[in-house]
Design an enzyme around this catalytic site. Sequence first.
Site, short mmCIF file in Angstrom:
data_model
loop_
_atom_site.label_atom_id
_atom_site.label_comp_id
_atom_site.label_asym_id
_atom_site.label_seq_id
_atom_site.Cartn_x
_atom_site.Cartn_y
_atom_site.Cartn_z
CG HIS A 25 -2.04 -1.04 1.12
ND1 HIS A 25 -2.47 -1.61 -0.05
CD2 HIS A 25 -2.79 -1.63 2.11
CE1 HIS A 25 -3.44 -2.48 0.20
NE2 HIS A 25 -3.65 -2.53 1.49
CG HIS B 270 -8.01 -0.41 2.57
ND1 HIS B 270 -8.66 -1.21 3.48
CD2 HIS B 270 -6.99 -1.14 2.08
CE1 HIS B 270 -8.02 -2.38 3.54
NE2 HIS B 270 -7.02 -2.37 2.69
CD GLU C 5 -8.23 -3.52 -0.53
OE1 GLU C 5 -7.07 -3.26 -0.90
OE2 GLU C 5 -8.48 -4.41 0.29
C1 FUC Z 1 -5.82 -5.36 2.32
C2 FUC Z 1 -5.13 -6.66 2.25
C3 FUC Z 1 -3.97 -6.85 3.07
C4 FUC Z 1 -3.82 -6.03 4.30
C5 FUC Z 1 -4.49 -4.67 4.22
C6 FUC Z 1 -4.69 -3.96 5.52
O1 FUC Z 1 -5.62 -4.57 1.21
O2 FUC Z 1 -4.85 -7.04 0.92
O3 FUC Z 1 -3.74 -8.19 3.33
O4 FUC Z 1 -4.16 -6.71 5.43
O5 FUC Z 1 -5.64 -4.66 3.51
#
Ligand code: FUC
Length: 343
Positions: free
Chosen positions: A100, A175, A306
């Site tokens: 990320h 997210h 996502e």
């Molecule tokens: C998501 C997952 C990851 C991670 C993150 C906080 O995007 O793909 O595994 O835990 O979140």
Amino acid sequence: MDYRETYFGKYKNYPIREYILDNDKNLIVKILSLGGTIREINYKGKNRVLGFNNVDDYINLRTYFGAIVGRVAGRISSRLIRIDGVDYKLNQNEGTTCLHGGQEGFSFKAWEFEESKISDNSVSVTLKYISPNLESGFPGEVTVFAKYTVYDDDSLSIEYFAKTNKATPITLTNHSYFNLNDDLNEDILDHFLKIDADSYLKLDEKSIPVKAVSVENTPFDFKRAKMIKSDMDLFLEDFKYTKGYDHPFILNVEKCIELYSEKSGISLNIETTEPVVVLYCSNKLEKDLLLSNGEKTFNYQGVCLETQWYPDALNQDFLPDNILKPEGEYYSKTIYRFKNISD
Ligand code: FUC
């Protein structure tokens, strides 16, 4: 349509603001200048996403609750990336992967207010962030705008725009951890989910894509709506390291995603310009963190959908690249539409 702003807290020397987009009907969305984070989506009087009530938790706990994720969402497998013949050393914030956007990811930055607008059927706010050259190791200074718009039909759109002065990979997403039950103390495993995807990406033990595989006769077949838990057998090889769904789905042309809670009758429909959606069900969410409405966190409390580019595209020959060049412009849009079945 209504637009409001409040002070939320302080991060380093930056005052963190909360921008509130209200359609004067059923939908109120609260966005922080910290990480462009959606802190709350209030639909029909209840909050439908996980969020915290202070800056420190967002910075220290690194759950990515509601945040914009970038410069590159997902995992990059190699430390060195070669672009235009030059090697760049990426920050590795999760073992040997850059997750990320690395330690200095966009989620942990104070974004600037750019503008807000109100029309007859929508209200919006645009935030801006300038990511310096070599931030987390990535080449080029990137200027990003994220525009959030709430419409009178109870939908929210997020548009991302970016320019760079050197070729660099870029993939942005939001997210949010959705929970459509009226009660955030109830998990999302019995939410119905539909993903219009014929294939998904198989992952290795570090969650790096290995190959694209048909969803046919696998737990990844969400072409018809089914409960998230229906085929989530944690003894399966696919779930060995991830403890559940944490996988990229390659969307069909329709690109339609639907989440529904039978308990509340609330549904969320997602449309996107992106080719992939990563489904993550808070499998590894730290326990007992205090949420903004007083509830505590637990596994499988929220669903992240996502929308993004193919993860690790840069290193995988079977996946198309996501390099933005100085002459190009990055644009991505995702629409989240809420409905109540009884309306
Ligand atoms: C998501 C997952 C990851 C991670 C993150 C906080 O995007 O793909 O595994 O835990 O979140």
